[in-house]
Write a protein that holds these residues in place. Structure first.
Motif, PDB file in Angstrom:
ATOM      1  N   ALA A 184       0.832  -1.206   0.000  1.00 34.76           N
ATOM      2  CA  ALA A 184       0.000   0.000   0.000  1.00 34.76           C
ATOM      3  C   ALA A 184       0.866   1.255   0.000  1.00 34.76           C
ATOM      4  O   ALA A 184       0.588   2.220  -0.735  1.00 34.76           O
ATOM      5  CB  ALA A 184      -0.929   0.000   1.208  1.00 34.76           C
ATOM      6  N   ALA A 185       1.945   1.253   0.792  1.00 38.52           N
ATOM      7  CA  ALA A 185       2.841   2.418   0.841  1.00 38.52           C
ATOM      8  C   ALA A 185       3.526   2.638  -0.496  1.00 38.52           C
ATOM      9  O   ALA A 185       3.671   3.791  -0.953  1.00 38.52           O
ATOM     10  CB  ALA A 185       3.888   2.227   1.943  1.00 38.52           C
ATOM     11  N   LEU A 186       3.945   1.567  -1.163  1.00 37.78           N
ATOM     12  CA  LEU A 186       4.603   1.704  -2.463  1.00 37.78           C
ATOM     13  C   LEU A 186       3.641   2.192  -3.539  1.00 37.78           C
ATOM     14  O   LEU A 186       4.019   2.998  -4.390  1.00 37.78           O
ATOM     15  CB  LEU A 186       5.254   0.377  -2.871  1.00 37.78           C
ATOM     16  CG  LEU A 186       6.499  -0.011  -2.074  1.00 37.78           C
ATOM     17  CD1 LEU A 186       6.891  -1.460  -2.359  1.00 37.78           C
ATOM     18  CD2 LEU A 186       7.656   0.931  -2.400  1.00 37.78           C
ATOM     19  N   VAL A 187       2.407   1.719  -3.508  1.00 37.09           N
ATOM     20  CA  VAL A 187       1.409   2.201  -4.467  1.00 37.09           C
ATOM     21  C   VAL A 187       1.143   3.684  -4.232  1.00 37.09           C
ATOM     22  O   VAL A 187       1.070   4.475  -5.192  1.00 37.09           O
ATOM     23  CB  VAL A 187       0.105   1.378  -4.368  1.00 37.09           C
ATOM     24  CG1 VAL A 187      -1.032   2.055  -5.112  1.00 37.09           C
ATOM     25  CG2 VAL A 187       0.326  -0.029  -4.908  1.00 37.09           C
ATOM     26  N   LEU A 188       1.032   4.089  -2.973  1.00 36.86           N
ATOM     27  CA  LEU A 188       0.832   5.495  -2.654  1.00 36.86           C
ATOM     28  C   LEU A 188       2.017   6.336  -3.130  1.00 36.86           C
ATOM     29  O   LEU A 188       1.837   7.401  -3.739  1.00 36.86           O
ATOM     30  CB  LEU A 188       0.627   5.680  -1.153  1.00 36.86           C
ATOM     31  CG  LEU A 188       0.394   7.108  -0.670  1.00 36.86           C
ATOM     32  CD1 LEU A 188      -0.873   7.672  -1.278  1.00 36.86           C
ATOM     33  CD2 LEU A 188       0.330   7.147   0.845  1.00 36.86           C
ATOM     34  N   THR A 193       4.481  10.210  -6.929  1.00 36.49           N
ATOM     35  CA  THR A 193       5.555  10.562  -7.864  1.00 36.49           C
ATOM     36  C   THR A 193       5.025  10.800  -9.286  1.00 36.49           C
ATOM     37  O   THR A 193       5.586  11.586 -10.026  1.00 36.49           O
ATOM     38  CB  THR A 193       6.660   9.481  -7.896  1.00 36.49           C
ATOM     39  OG1 THR A 193       6.066   8.220  -8.212  1.00 36.49           O
ATOM     40  CG2 THR A 193       7.399   9.419  -6.588  1.00 36.49           C
ATOM     41  N   LEU A 194       3.946  10.121  -9.642  1.00 35.54           N
ATOM     42  CA  LEU A 194       3.373  10.350 -10.974  1.00 35.54           C
ATOM     43  C   LEU A 194       2.604  11.675 -11.030  1.00 35.54           C
ATOM     44  O   LEU A 194       2.529  12.290 -12.094  1.00 35.54           O
ATOM     45  CB  LEU A 194       2.478   9.185 -11.363  1.00 35.54           C
ATOM     46  CG  LEU A 194       3.182   7.868 -11.695  1.00 35.54           C
ATOM     47  CD1 LEU A 194       2.173   6.751 -11.938  1.00 35.54           C
ATOM     48  CD2 LEU A 194       4.103   8.021 -12.890  1.00 35.54           C
ATOM     49  N   LEU A 195       2.026  12.087  -9.926  1.00 34.92           N
ATOM     50  CA  LEU A 195       1.240  13.320  -9.901  1.00 34.92           C
ATOM     51  C   LEU A 195       2.097  14.565  -9.738  1.00 34.92           C
ATOM     52  O   LEU A 195       1.672  15.670 -10.091  1.00 34.92           O
ATOM     53  CB  LEU A 195       0.193  13.273  -8.795  1.00 34.92           C
ATOM     54  CG  LEU A 195      -0.924  12.242  -8.983  1.00 34.92           C
ATOM     55  CD1 LEU A 195      -1.850  12.245  -7.779  1.00 34.92           C
ATOM     56  CD2 LEU A 195      -1.699  12.501 -10.267  1.00 34.92           C
TER      57      LEU A 195
END
Length: 196
Positions: A184-188, A193-195
Motif C-alpha cells: 500500500a505504501a509503495l502504491v501510494l 511521484t506520478l502526480l
C-alpha cells in the motif's frame, strides 16, 4: 514444555529464481541511486519496490510447514494454520490442496508438474527405498498424509466424523500485514511521484 518439532517443505527452484530477481532489482536501484546513465524518473523507485515485493510474495514467501500439530500454509498475503487431525483430504498437484471440514485451502509452496503427477501415479504405492523415485511433491504429499493420519490416531478422531468437523472449526488465517502495508505504501508513493 518440550519444543514441538517443525518440519518445513519448500520448492527451492522458485526461491532461487526469486533471489535472482531480487538481485536484479537491487542492481537497478543501485545504478539509479548512483546516477549511472540517464537519471531515473522518481516513479522508477516505487516501481522497483513493487516489483521486488511481488517477487517476494509470489516466489519466496509461499511455503508449507508443520508445527505444533498444525499444517501451516504460507501463501502470498496470508498464512493458514490447519489442525492436522482435521484434514480430511490432502493432495499435491500443481499446488497443494487441503480439505478440512467443508473448506478447501491451497498453497503454491509445494507442487508438481502434470507430467510428474502422471509418472508418480503410474508407480503406484511404493515403499521403502523406492520412494526416492517419486517427485518431491509426491514425497511431501505422502509425508503430510502420514502426519495427518498420526494426528487423528493420537487424538482418537475418526476421519469424516463430527469430532473432525469440530476440529476444522479451529482453522486460523493470519494476514501478512507487513507485506500488505508495504504494498500500500509503495502504491501510494507511485501515485504521488506520478502526480508531482
Amino acid at each position: 514444555m518440550a519444543e514441538q518439532e517443525v518440519e518445513r517443505f519448500t520448492v527451492w527452484g522458485s526461491r532461487i529464481i526469486g533471489g535472482v530477481g531480487l538481485a536484479v532489482v537491487a542492481v537497478v536501484l543501485v545504478l539509479g541511486v548512483a546516477g549511472v546513465g540517464d537519471p531515473y524518473h522518481p516513479a522508477a523507485y516505487p516501481v522497483c519496490g513493487l516489483v521486488a515485493l511481488l517477487i517476494w510474495v509470489m516466489l519466496i514467501r509461499p511455503a508449507v510447514s508443520v508445527a505444533d500439530g498444525r499444517l501451516v500454509l504460507r501463501n502470498p498475503i496470508s498464512s493458514v494454520r490447519i489442525p492436522l487431525a482435521s484434514i480430511e483430504h490432502l493432495v499435491v498437484r500443481q499446488w497443494l490442496a487441503v480439505r478440512a471440514g467443508e473448506r478447501r485451502f491451497t498453497s503454491s509452496g509445494i507442487g508438481r508438474s502434470y507430467r510428474q503427477g502422471m509418472r508418480d501415479d503410474q508407480r503406484g504405492n511404493v515403499t521403502g527405498v523406492e520412494i526416492a523415485s517419486l517427485s518431491y511433491g509426491a514425497i511431501v504429499e505422502r509425508r503430510l498424509q502420514k502426519l495427518a493420519e498420526d494426528a487423528r490416531t493420537r487424538e482418537g478422531v475418526e476421519q469424516y466424523s463430527d469430532e473432525q468437523m469440530a476440529l476444522a472449526a479451529d482453522v486460523r488465517r493470519e494476514w501478512a500485514w507487513p507485506e500488505i502495508g508495504l504494498g500500500a505504501a509503495l502504491v501510494l508513493a507511485l501515485v504521488v511521484t506520478l502526480l508531482v
